[in-house]
Design a protein around this motif. Structure first.
Motif, PDB file in Angstrom:
ATOM      1  N   ASN A  48       0.768  -0.948  -0.011  1.00  0.00           N
ATOM      2  CA  ASN A  48      -0.285   0.119  -0.337  1.00  0.00           C
ATOM      3  C   ASN A  48       0.411   0.584   0.206  1.00  0.00           C
ATOM      4  O   ASN A  48       0.464   2.460  -0.342  1.00  0.00           O
ATOM      5  CB  ASN A  48      -1.193  -0.231   1.234  1.00  0.00           C
ATOM      6  CG  ASN A  48      -2.403  -0.664   0.875  1.00  0.00           C
ATOM      7  OD1 ASN A  48      -2.381  -1.427   0.131  1.00  0.00           O
ATOM      8  ND2 ASN A  48      -2.497  -1.729   2.414  1.00  0.00           N
ATOM      9  N   SER A  49       2.505   0.976   0.944  1.00  0.00           N
ATOM     10  CA  SER A  49       2.995   2.263   0.495  1.00  0.00           C
ATOM     11  C   SER A  49       3.317   2.325  -0.723  1.00  0.00           C
ATOM     12  O   SER A  49       3.160   3.556  -1.041  1.00  0.00           O
ATOM     13  CB  SER A  49       4.037   2.204   1.276  1.00  0.00           C
ATOM     14  OG  SER A  49       3.734   1.708   2.896  1.00  0.00           O
ATOM     15  N   THR A  72       0.467   3.991  -2.533  1.00  0.00           N
ATOM     16  CA  THR A  72       0.522   5.924  -2.382  1.00  0.00           C
ATOM     17  C   THR A  72       1.449   6.186  -3.367  1.00  0.00           C
ATOM     18  O   THR A  72       1.281   7.663  -3.443  1.00  0.00           O
ATOM     19  CB  THR A  72       0.443   5.791  -1.036  1.00  0.00           C
ATOM     20  OG1 THR A  72      -0.673   4.641   0.097  1.00  0.00           O
ATOM     21  CG2 THR A  72       0.829   7.047  -1.053  1.00  0.00           C
ATOM     22  N   ASN A 121      -4.697   3.895   2.568  1.00  0.00           N
ATOM     23  CA  ASN A 121      -4.916   5.106   2.277  1.00  0.00           C
ATOM     24  C   ASN A 121      -6.213   4.967   1.191  1.00  0.00           C
ATOM     25  O   ASN A 121      -6.050   5.306   0.008  1.00  0.00           O
ATOM     26  CB  ASN A 121      -3.784   5.037   1.503  1.00  0.00           C
ATOM     27  CG  ASN A 121      -2.515   5.925   2.690  1.00  0.00           C
ATOM     28  OD1 ASN A 121      -2.862   6.666   2.775  1.00  0.00           O
ATOM     29  ND2 ASN A 121      -1.297   5.045   2.382  1.00  0.00           N
ATOM     30  N   SER A 161      -9.494   5.135  -0.644  1.00  0.00           N
ATOM     31  CA  SER A 161      -9.249   6.481  -1.703  1.00  0.00           C
ATOM     32  C   SER A 161     -11.408   6.080  -1.761  1.00  0.00           C
ATOM     33  O   SER A 161     -11.850   7.424  -1.462  1.00  0.00           O
ATOM     34  CB  SER A 161      -8.761   7.038  -2.716  1.00  0.00           C
ATOM     35  OG  SER A 161      -9.349   5.661  -3.923  1.00  0.00           O
ATOM     36  N   GLN A 177      -9.464  10.325   2.752  1.00  0.00           N
ATOM     37  CA  GLN A 177      -7.716  10.222   1.958  1.00  0.00           C
ATOM     38  C   GLN A 177      -8.094  10.338   0.940  1.00  0.00           C
ATOM     39  O   GLN A 177      -7.340  10.945   0.155  1.00  0.00           O
ATOM     40  CB  GLN A 177      -7.083   8.719   2.273  1.00  0.00           C
ATOM     41  CG  GLN A 177      -6.754   8.543   4.192  1.00  0.00           C
ATOM     42  CD  GLN A 177      -6.899   8.271   4.841  1.00  0.00           C
ATOM     43  OE1 GLN A 177      -8.496   7.983   4.106  1.00  0.00           O
ATOM     44  NE2 GLN A 177      -7.213   7.519   5.068  1.00  0.00           N
ATOM     45  N   TRP A 230      -6.273  13.234  -1.533  1.00  0.00           N
ATOM     46  CA  TRP A 230      -5.193  13.172  -2.766  1.00  0.00           C
ATOM     47  C   TRP A 230      -5.882  13.875  -3.590  1.00  0.00           C
ATOM     48  O   TRP A 230      -5.196  15.014  -4.658  1.00  0.00           O
ATOM     49  CB  TRP A 230      -5.631  11.314  -2.561  1.00  0.00           C
ATOM     50  CG  TRP A 230      -4.717  11.473  -4.300  1.00  0.00           C
ATOM     51  CD1 TRP A 230      -3.254  11.382  -4.213  1.00  0.00           C
ATOM     52  CD2 TRP A 230      -4.962  11.268  -5.506  1.00  0.00           C
ATOM     53  NE1 TRP A 230      -2.769  11.228  -5.634  1.00  0.00           N
ATOM     54  CE2 TRP A 230      -4.341  10.433  -6.641  1.00  0.00           C
ATOM     55  CE3 TRP A 230      -6.608  11.389  -6.260  1.00  0.00           C
ATOM     56  CZ2 TRP A 230      -4.294  10.393  -7.919  1.00  0.00           C
ATOM     57  CZ3 TRP A 230      -6.599  11.017  -7.541  1.00  0.00           C
ATOM     58  CH2 TRP A 230      -5.241  10.713  -8.662  1.00  0.00           C
TER      59      TRP A 230
END
Length: 111
Positions: A15-16, A19, A84, A86, A103, A107
């Protein structure tokens, strides 16, 4: 480390990276102007559609809009997963509706 803990760590790392890639795509889109990569353009458009509906977008309409943009509805899970995410579904009067998460709004507002 147990398999379940390892799986959670790997999911967090994935996930990092996602992102980070999304942020890079956003920067590329800003620099490139109208020649933004196709996938990021689809993402932005779908999130704008969801964000424009204050009362949420019915799940069936969310799927229709995604299909119009070229998404396969089976591939939409990435919007809903991870730390994160959306977009989220919230039941309203017995009907699931799509809303931007905090989030997702941040974004979209940042591009």
């Amino acid at each position: 480390m147990k398999d379940n803990e390892l799986a959670k760590k790997l999911e967090s790392i994935r996930n990092s990276f996602k992102t980070g890639i999304d942020e890079l795509d956003s920067l590329i889109a800003k620099i490139a102007g109208s020649s933004a990569p196709k996938e990021i353009s689809k993402t932005i458009e779908l999130m704008k559609i969801v964000g424009a509906n204050e009362n949420g977008l019915p799940k069936s309409r969310f799927h229709e809009e995604a299909k119009k943009l070229g998404y396969d509805v089976r591939g939409l899970a990435g919007f809903f997963k991870g730390a994160n995410k959306s977009i989220t579904y919230i039941p309203v009067n017995g009907e699931d509706r799509a809303f931007l998460t905090k989030q997702g709004r941040a974004w979209l507002d940042g591009i």
